[in-house]
Design a protein around this motif. Structure first.
Motif, short mmCIF file in Angstrom:
data_model
loop_
_atom_site.label_atom_id
_atom_site.label_comp_id
_atom_site.label_asym_id
_atom_site.label_seq_id
_atom_site.Cartn_x
_atom_site.Cartn_y
_atom_site.Cartn_z
N GLN A 1 3.19 -7.93 20.60
CA GLN A 1 3.59 -8.70 21.79
C GLN A 1 3.12 -10.15 21.66
O GLN A 1 3.87 -11.09 21.94
CB GLN A 1 2.96 -8.06 23.04
CG GLN A 1 3.25 -8.82 24.32
CD GLN A 1 2.51 -8.24 25.51
OE1 GLN A 1 1.66 -7.36 25.38
NE2 GLN A 1 2.84 -8.71 26.69
N LYS B 1 5.65 -13.50 20.94
CA LYS B 1 5.79 -14.01 22.31
C LYS B 1 6.75 -15.20 22.41
O LYS B 1 7.32 -15.45 23.47
CB LYS B 1 4.43 -14.41 22.87
CG LYS B 1 3.76 -15.59 22.16
CD LYS B 1 2.40 -15.89 22.76
CE LYS B 1 1.75 -17.08 22.04
NZ LYS B 1 0.41 -17.39 22.61
N LEU C 1 15.37 -12.21 26.82
CA LEU C 1 13.95 -11.95 26.97
C LEU C 1 13.31 -12.23 25.63
O LEU C 1 14.02 -12.52 24.65
CB LEU C 1 13.70 -10.51 27.40
CG LEU C 1 13.87 -9.35 26.39
CD1 LEU C 1 13.28 -8.07 26.95
CD2 LEU C 1 15.32 -9.13 25.99
N GLN D 1 8.08 -9.60 24.87
CA GLN D 1 8.18 -8.86 26.13
C GLN D 1 8.64 -7.42 25.88
O GLN D 1 8.17 -6.49 26.54
CB GLN D 1 9.14 -9.59 27.08
CG GLN D 1 8.55 -10.86 27.66
CD GLN D 1 9.57 -11.71 28.39
OE1 GLN D 1 10.75 -11.74 28.02
NE2 GLN D 1 9.12 -12.44 29.40
N THR E 1 13.56 -16.51 30.31
CA THR E 1 12.65 -15.36 30.18
C THR E 1 11.46 -15.47 31.11
O THR E 1 10.69 -14.52 31.25
CB THR E 1 12.12 -15.22 28.73
OG1 THR E 1 11.26 -16.33 28.43
CG2 THR E 1 13.27 -15.16 27.73
#
Length: 479
Positions: free
Chosen positions: A175, A179, A195, A199, A460
């Motif tokens: 993650q 990112k 996104l 995420q 996002t």
């Protein structure tokens, strides 16, 4: 030359090879054993839990004066030896057995008894220690087997919690690593709002952490057992003080509080905790399967699929197509899910078919549940080490998808109304344009405004996007 000893039971007598620590009842059941070609000891948790129970029972019976102390001490020593794995080859019975695993309980009783008798007299037999009279004192198969199943789960649950915690940490690492990599979202296999790849992996981490919490919540149930209930819950055959004392001894042995179920009659009738545990293990397997299906899609290609991520290459994927690499670990996880779901169905059927004062389908519970534990616990480490930790992102491909998605027209719908968003989407389709190109060509935004608003990365983050859209709407007098 093989030496034999004579043993007797309620059906008669039999010559037993003196090299065997197991006795007449186990030998009888061997004749109708072997359907699976898989011994119960393949998952040794039950036998070791039974050894703990026999050890605690001997100590309890010795403390309350129901058993000669020297016999109790010999049984304790024999049980400690069983717990080292020294006698695993003395537990030959097949996984599938009738009689509520009476034969498994007696197999352990016989091995412990013969070894205890050997400790006291130098030879196997029943001159000092008897498998039923002494090793099984105050017990019945009906309370020992369900109790051993519960206690046997402890190590498996702890391992699953540990492995899932490590996997969640790996997802959290990805993650953070991903990112800043924006990509197109997908719902119903169609382009959706953007996104970040981070995420998505954060979602994988979150559900894995939730599974850990569910297992932690269930874990105390492993320590609630039915010892002291004997055959039907009444506790008949146990000496005064036995029940309280065996729980004290089990608590010492396990280092955590072991308690009787609130109602032993309920405990004998309803092994619902096994159903609940199986359902949670199934949930773990299916969740990991779902994640692995996503990883297969995201890594599909490498040139004609989604191509968003690259999984570690572990082996050639074809016997005739050079360069083809298959997602072998995710596919293994998916197949294990198929098996675990099947095991859970079998456990549900066994629970449903329990009658009156005892559910006798212990073989189904044990074989299916512990196979599921074994498969899932093993796959989690393989998934983490040989797949998740080595995943790489194709940032360029992700950015290309995100910027070319017609779903970005959602920002137009939000800023200028849904009908205008539809017009932009149709314009993009008809003219093979991106949303950013379309809003400029249609005169809806300046190039500067389009650069600011039609930004997948900005979309996002709703907290950052909302004020930008609000300012644009005020400038255009939409509000």
């Amino acid at each position: 030359m093989t030496n034999f000893r004579t043993e007797k039971d309620c059906l008669g007598e039999m010559q037993i090879p003196d090299s065997d620590y197991y006795g007449i009842q186990t030998h009888r059941m061997e004749k109708v054993s072997g359907c699976a070609g898989l011994p119960v000891i393949f998952y040794p948790d039950m036998h070791y839990a039974l050894a703990q129970i026999k050890k605690a029972a001997a100590k309890a019976n010795g403390r309350i004066g129901a058993m000669p102390q020297e016999v109790a001490d010999a049984i304790v020593q024999a049980c400690d030896e069983v717990l080292t794995g020294k006698y695993n080859d003395q537990f030959p019975l097949d996984m599938w057995q009738g009689g509520g695993y009476t034969c498994v309980n007696m197999n352990v009783n016989e091995v412990v008894s013969n070894r205890a008798n050997e400790i006291l007299t130098g030879e196997k037999g029943t001159s000092k220690v008897h498998p039923n009279t002494h090793v099984n004192m105050g017990q019945s198969t009906n309370d020992t087997i369900p109790s051993a199943t519960h206690l046997g789960m402890i190590g498996r649950v702890d391992k699953m919690i540990c492995e899932l915690t490590k996997l969640a940490k790996s997802f959290r690492n990805k993650q953070e690593e991903f990112k800043d990599i924006v990509k197109v979202g997908r719902t119903c296999w169609q382009d959706a709002l953007p996104l970040t790849l981070g995420q998505e992996f954060g979602g994988f981490a979150s559900v894995t952490e939730r599974l850990v919490r569910k297992l932690q919540h269930l874990r105390p149930g492993c320590f609630e057992i039915v010892m002291g209930g004997s055959a039907v819950g009444t506790g008949f055959s146990a000496a005064p003080g036995y029940k309280e004392t065996i729980y004290e001894e089990l608590t010492k042995q396990y280092g955590e509080k072991v308690s009787p179920m609130e109602d032993l009659f309920d405990g004998f009738q309803n092994p619902d905790f096994i159903v609940e545990m199986s359902g949670t293990v199934k949930e773990v397997a299916m969740t990991l399967s779902k994640i692995c299906k996503d990883l297969r899609l995201m890594s599909s290609g490498p040139r004609s699929g989604f191509m968003e991520i690259q999984l570690p290459a572990l082996s050639p994927g074809s016997s005739i197509m050079p360069g083809k690499i298959n997602p072998t670990v995710p596919e293994m996880v998916i197949q294990i899910s198929h098996q675990v779901v099947g095991n859970d169905v079998a456990i549900a059927m066994a629970y449903d078919e329990g009658e009156l004062d005892l559910n006798v389908w212990d073989a189904t519970f044990y074989k299916c549940l512990f196979e599921s534990f074994q498969l899932v616990n093993s796959e989690i480490e393989i998934l983490r080490v040989h797949c998740v930790d080595g995943i790489k992102a194709n940032a360029a491909r992700c950015a290309q998808e995100a910027n070319s998605s017609i779903a970005l027209s959602t920002v137009v719908a939000t800023a200028l109304g849904y009908p205008m968003g539809v017009k932009v989407a149709h314009y993009c389709e008809a003219n093979n344009k991106t949303v950013k190109e379309a809003v400029i060509e249609m005169g809806l935004m300046t190039e500067e405004e389009a650069q600011k608003l039609v930004d997948p990365m900005l979309m996002t983050n709703p907290h950052a996007m909302a004020p930008v859209v609000d300012a644009f709407k005020k400038e255009k007098h939409v509000i």
